[in-house]
Design a protein around this motif. Sequence first.
Motif, PDB file in Angstrom:
ATOM      1  N   SER A  60       0.805  -1.220   0.000  1.00  0.00           N
ATOM      2  CA  SER A  60       0.000   0.000   0.000  1.00  0.00           C
ATOM      3  C   SER A  60       0.842   1.275   0.000  1.00  0.00           C
ATOM      4  CB  SER A  60      -0.945   0.012   1.207  1.00  0.00           C
ATOM      5  OG  SER A  60      -1.851  -1.066   1.143  1.00  0.00           O
ATOM      6  N   ILE A  61       2.165   1.126   0.027  1.00  0.00           N
ATOM      7  CA  ILE A  61       3.076   2.268   0.000  1.00  0.00           C
ATOM      8  C   ILE A  61       3.877   2.218  -1.294  1.00  0.00           C
ATOM      9  CG2 ILE A  61       5.076   3.336   1.131  1.00  0.00           C
ATOM     10  CD1 ILE A  61       4.044   2.251   3.764  1.00  0.00           C
ATOM     11  N   PRO A  62       4.000   3.308  -2.035  1.00  0.00           N
ATOM     12  CA  PRO A  62       4.741   3.283  -3.301  1.00  0.00           C
ATOM     13  C   PRO A  62       6.181   2.821  -3.089  1.00  0.00           C
ATOM     14  CG  PRO A  62       3.560   5.359  -3.045  1.00  0.00           C
ATOM     15  CD  PRO A  62       3.458   4.648  -1.730  1.00  0.00           C
ATOM     16  N   PRO A  63       6.759   2.097  -4.063  1.00  0.00           N
ATOM     17  CA  PRO A  63       8.129   1.610  -3.909  1.00  0.00           C
ATOM     18  C   PRO A  63       9.179   2.721  -3.936  1.00  0.00           C
ATOM     19  CG  PRO A  63       7.316   1.129  -6.110  1.00  0.00           C
ATOM     20  CD  PRO A  63       6.141   1.631  -5.324  1.00  0.00           C
ATOM     21  N   THR A  64       8.757   3.942  -4.204  1.00  0.00           N
ATOM     22  CA  THR A  64       9.667   5.088  -4.084  1.00  0.00           C
ATOM     23  C   THR A  64       9.863   5.481  -2.631  1.00  0.00           C
ATOM     24  OG1 THR A  64       7.762   6.553  -4.401  1.00  0.00           O
ATOM     25  CG2 THR A  64       9.094   6.035  -6.347  1.00  0.00           C
TER      26      THR A  64
END
Length: 204
Positions: free
Chosen positions: A51-55
Motif C-alpha cells: 500500500s506504500i509506493p516503492p519510491t
Amino acid sequence: VRSNGDFSIVKYAGNSTAGSSFGHGLSQAPSFVIIKNLTASGMDWPVYHTSIPPTQVILLSVDIAAANNTNWNSTAPTESVVTIGPNPNTNQTDSDFIAYCWADSPTQSFGSYAGESAEQIITLGFAPAFVLIKCATSGEQWYIYDTARQPTSIKGPYLNPNTSAAEDTITSRKVELNDSGFTVVGTDGAVNGENHTYIYAAFA
C-alpha cells in the motif's frame, strides 16, 4: 531461500549497486517485506508494503511516516524478485542481509484503510490471530494486537514493536479482532486519525 509459497526467508549478500535484486521464492509477488542488515550496526529495519509506493520506505524500528528513499530502487517486487537500491539498510557491500517476505493468501492479508476518527470494520475473510498496524502518513508507533493476549470478545491491549514499552491499553487505541477481520474501535491518531492512511499486516 526457504519458502512455503506464501512466506519465505531469504539471506543475501549486499553489493551497493542500484537495481540489484534477490529471488524471494514465493508463488506470487510479495505484499510485505522486512529486511535487516546482519553485519553493520546501527541499521534500521526497512519495510516494503504493497500500500506504500516503492519510491518510499517505512521503518519497523522507528515511528516516522513513510518517506522517499532508495531502499527499493523505486521498483515494486515482481513474481520472482525483490529489487533493492544502494541504501545500506537493504544493500551494502560486505554486508549480509536477511529478508522476510509474505504474499497475500487466504490466511494472511496486507492492506490499508483511511482513518475516520470513528469506529470502522476491516473485513479480511478470516479470523486474524495477529494484526500489525502503522500510520503511514505521520510519526506514530507500530501497534500489535493478537488473540493470545486478548480474547476476540475483548477490545484489547497492544504492544509497540519499535519501543521497549510494556503492554498498554489506552482506550482510544483499541482494536477488536473478530471472526472475519478486525474493528478499529479507537479514534486516536495512532490507529484511526482523520485524514491519515494506515497500513496493516494480518495473519490467521
